[in-house]
Design a protein around this motif. Structure first.
Motif, short mmCIF file in Angstrom:
data_model
loop_
_atom_site.label_atom_id
_atom_site.label_comp_id
_atom_site.label_asym_id
_atom_site.label_seq_id
_atom_site.Cartn_x
_atom_site.Cartn_y
_atom_site.Cartn_z
N ARG A 50 1.10 -1.41 -0.62
CA ARG A 50 0.43 0.22 -0.06
C ARG A 50 0.93 1.29 -0.01
NH1 ARG A 50 -2.86 -2.18 -2.35
NH2 ARG A 50 -5.11 -2.82 -1.52
N ASP A 51 1.35 1.43 -0.80
CA ASP A 51 1.99 2.85 -1.15
C ASP A 51 1.29 4.60 -1.12
OD1 ASP A 51 5.07 3.92 -2.23
OD2 ASP A 51 3.87 3.84 -4.30
N TRP A 52 1.96 5.09 -0.64
CA TRP A 52 0.39 6.16 -0.34
C TRP A 52 1.19 7.10 -1.12
CZ3 TRP A 52 -3.51 4.21 0.96
CH2 TRP A 52 -3.76 3.49 2.12
N PRO A 53 2.30 7.40 -1.10
CA PRO A 53 3.20 8.20 -2.31
C PRO A 53 2.96 7.97 -3.58
CG PRO A 53 5.38 7.64 -1.24
CD PRO A 53 4.13 6.99 -0.48
N SER A 54 2.29 6.84 -4.20
CA SER A 54 1.98 6.82 -5.31
C SER A 54 0.56 6.45 -5.43
CB SER A 54 2.27 5.05 -5.59
OG SER A 54 3.65 5.53 -5.56
N LEU A 55 -0.27 6.31 -4.10
CA LEU A 55 -1.70 7.08 -4.33
C LEU A 55 -2.20 8.49 -4.46
CD1 LEU A 55 -4.44 5.83 -4.11
CD2 LEU A 55 -4.34 6.16 -1.50
N TRP A 56 -1.04 9.14 -3.80
CA TRP A 56 -0.93 10.86 -3.27
C TRP A 56 -1.16 11.81 -5.49
CZ3 TRP A 56 -2.12 15.68 -1.90
CH2 TRP A 56 -0.76 16.53 -2.41
N LEU A 57 0.00 11.55 -5.64
CA LEU A 57 0.72 10.93 -7.75
C LEU A 57 -1.32 10.51 -8.25
CD1 LEU A 57 3.49 9.71 -8.47
CD2 LEU A 57 2.32 11.75 -8.13
N VAL A 58 -1.89 9.34 -8.02
CA VAL A 58 -2.98 9.49 -8.68
C VAL A 58 -4.29 10.23 -8.17
CG1 VAL A 58 -5.49 7.73 -8.71
CG2 VAL A 58 -2.93 6.36 -8.82
N ALA A 171 11.48 6.30 -22.15
CA ALA A 171 9.76 6.72 -23.45
C ALA A 171 9.46 7.62 -22.88
CB ALA A 171 9.46 5.18 -22.72
N ALA A 172 8.93 8.32 -21.12
CA ALA A 172 7.63 9.14 -20.97
C ALA A 172 8.72 10.65 -21.58
CB ALA A 172 7.82 9.42 -19.63
N LEU A 212 3.86 7.55 -15.65
CA LEU A 212 5.35 7.62 -15.14
C LEU A 212 4.23 7.55 -13.77
CD1 LEU A 212 5.73 11.23 -15.46
CD2 LEU A 212 7.44 9.08 -15.78
N MET A 213 3.17 7.18 -13.64
CA MET A 213 2.34 6.90 -11.72
C MET A 213 2.34 4.50 -12.11
SD MET A 213 -1.00 8.24 -11.96
CE MET A 213 -1.77 8.53 -12.98
N ARG A 214 2.00 4.56 -13.27
CA ARG A 214 2.66 3.01 -13.32
C ARG A 214 3.78 2.67 -12.60
NH1 ARG A 214 4.45 -1.24 -16.58
NH2 ARG A 214 2.77 -2.60 -16.33
N ALA A 215 4.73 2.84 -13.28
CA ALA A 215 6.67 3.05 -13.01
C ALA A 215 6.25 3.06 -10.97
CB ALA A 215 7.47 3.55 -13.94
#
Length: 230
Positions: A50-58, A171-172, A212-215
């Motif tokens: 459960r990665d909260w920094p990634s959820l912030w990006l979402v 790629a991005a 980026l979010m996927r990575a």
């Protein structure tokens, strides 16, 4: 609200007159940011960490889509802020995450480098116009540092055993450069293409944010033996 905040802004080829739906393609294409965020959220819910920094990006990606929609419908000064501020928030948030997660810098160093990048980003337009007077790229100059950052960090990832995020960042960067091209030529193509090309900036940028979010999500804990879903 002061009248100055309600001053109309007409920056794009598609807008021919005032009105909420005067830029239908530019407005509706912001749904791609919401789609990218929903894809990332679905991926986030499937991984074990459960990665909260990634959820912030979402969450910020959703705000990017909403803010850009507001600007391309209301098209005034306050909605301009609703457009540009979430984009800046995503850029700086992701840069900090990349410093910590991909390049594995300590918090102090990561924050310091992020501040340096932010300072460079905010000064870049002035430096560019001093070197290339009158070359405004239709207002796209301010996004060039983000493309340069993706290239630089992507290259550095290969030295820090983060090859997969490195490949994604490179790629991005390529996709982002293409999207910048479409943003930059929007006004120039008006005579031949009345709807302009700004909506393609939205669609490609949404893809960039999705990558980026996927990575970020899949690299939340690369030391786990369990493979995250693709």
């Amino acid at each position: 609200m002061p009248e100055s905040w309600l001053t109309p802004i007409d920056n794009y080829c598609e807008r021919l007159a005032p009105g909420f739906w005067a830029e239908p393609l530019n407005a509706v294409s912001n749904g791609a940011f919401i789609a990218a965020a929903l894809y990332a959220l679905a991926l986030w819910s499937r991984v074990k960490t459960r990665d909260w920094p990634s959820l912030w990006l979402v969450s910020v990606a959703v705000i990017v889509g909403v803010g850009s929609f507001l600007f391309h419908t209301f098209a005034n000064r306050w909605s301009l802020l609703a457009d540009v501020l979430p984009i800046a928030l995503f850029i700086y948030s992701y840069f900090l995450l990349a410093m910590r997660r991909y390049l594995r810098l300590g918090w102090g160093t990561a924050v310091a480098v992020t501040v340096i990048f932010a300072t460079f980003n905010m000064s870049f337009a002035r430096l560019w116009l001093a070197a290339f007077p009158g070359v405004t790229l239709n207002g796209s100059i301010g996004y060039i540092p983000a493309a340069l950052a993706m290239l630089a960090v992507g290259a550095l990832c290969f030295e820090r055993e983060a090859r997969e995020p490195g490949r994604v960042l490179l790629a991005a960067a390529g996709l982002f450069a293409l999207s910048l091209l479409f943003r930059s030529v929007d006004a120039a193509v008006c005579p031949a293409l009345p709807v302009g090309t700004h909506f393609l900036w939205h669609l490609l940028n949404a893809l960039v944010l999705g990558l980026l979010m996927r990575a970020a999500i899949l690299h939340a804990d690369r030391r786990r033996p369990t493979h995250a879903p693709g």
